[in-house]
Design a protein around this motif. Structure first.
Motif: not given
Length: 294
Positions: A169-198
């Motif tokens: 249940m934790i695995v599936r809820s984590t995956e499905e919750t992360l899918k709901m986050i707009p991809q642009t938020i992750k792309e914006a962080a990477l564009a600012l040079g934030v390390p992947y783990y951060k």
């Protein structure tokens, strides 16, 4: 022209009649659906509220003679389920410590690698694990922990079996919750040079925290009432025990023990009522968090 108008009126009347019929049907089926849980809660409240007190929470169960003496004199059964409450809390906390990090990390991996073979295999195994009977998970914990590690029944073995139940249940809820986050938020962080783990630690997890917490609470509420795996791992104890290497009781185990003693019937209803209240509270909290997330 009048015949056309009459036809329109007839069609409107039939549609209105169908609409009312299906509305009544939906209401009736909804009542039928919720009536079992309403009747169960009502029965538990009516038969179990008399035993609920501070002593019921703070004391250990009585023996058969004490219960029989109290029943014969028309008094409430003395004692309570303190050993079951502490054991349940201990094992659920241990299970959460084991399952939450593993489940969240696995869910993040599945989200980041949706098409890889290992991710697909992990997802399929998680889905299969969710349908495995709890008694089988108890046997697995018995082979992994009871025999080779603790050399006997223990809270640790019980928590391992519960953590295995929580994982899917934790695995599936984590995956499905992360899918709901707009991809642009992750792309914006990477564009600012934030390390992947951060990006994962400072962006994805905080953004999806409410959804992750909802999945965790639902996983905990699922294992709170499990009895079968604990019978093969924790076994039970008449005393309050906080040693994870020793046999420990739990509320579901106490309900089973009370069921086998005709003098403890009143404690069955009270213990079930308290357990139902705990599960219901966790479910309501998770739904509240989910609604706020939306």
């Amino acid at each position: 022209m009048s015949s056309s108008a009459n036809l329109m009126v007839d069609n409107l009347g039939r549609r209105t009649l169908k609409d009312k019929f299906y509305k009544v049907l939906v209401v009736v089926l909804s009542i039928v659906t919720i009536s079992p849980i309403v009747l169960i809660i009502y029965e538990l409240i009516v038969k179990g509220y008399r035993q609920i007190s501070f002593d019921f929470i703070l004391k250990t169960p009585p023996d058969t003679f004490e219960a029989m003496t109290a029943l014969s004199s028309g008094e409430l059964i003395p004692g309570g389920i303190a050993n079951g409450l502490t054991g349940t809390l201990l094992m659920v906390v241990l299970a959460s410590v084991i399952a939450i990090p593993v489940g969240v990390i696995t869910g993040i991996y599945l989200y980041e690698n949706p098409g890889k073979f290992l991710a697909n295999l992990t997802r399929n195994v998680s889905d299969v694990l969710q349908g495995v009977p709890s008694i089988v998970l108890g046997l697995i914990a018995y082979m992994w922990i009871v025999k080779p590690i603790t050399n006997g029944f223990s809270a640790l073995a019980g928590s391992v079996s519960l953590s295995i139940m929580m994982l899917p249940m934790i695995v599936r809820s984590t995956e499905e919750t992360l899918k709901m986050i707009p991809q642009t938020i992750k792309e914006a962080a990477l564009a600012l040079g934030v390390p992947y783990y951060k990006v994962i630690l400072r962006v994805l997890i905080p953004t999806s925290f409410s959804g992750l917490l909802t999945g965790i609470l639902l996983g905990i509420s699922r294992v709170l009432g499990e009895t079968a795996p604990l019978m093969l791992t924790a076994l039970g104890s008449t005393m309050i025990n906080l040693d994870i290497t020793k046999p420990t009781s739990a509320v579901p185990l106490l309900i089973w023990e009370f069921y086998n003693d005709p003098n403890m019937v009143d404690l069955i209803w009270s213990s079930s009522l308290l357990l139902m209240a705990m599960v219901l509270a966790l479910n309501l909290i998770s739904k509240r968090i989910a609604a706020r997330t939306k």
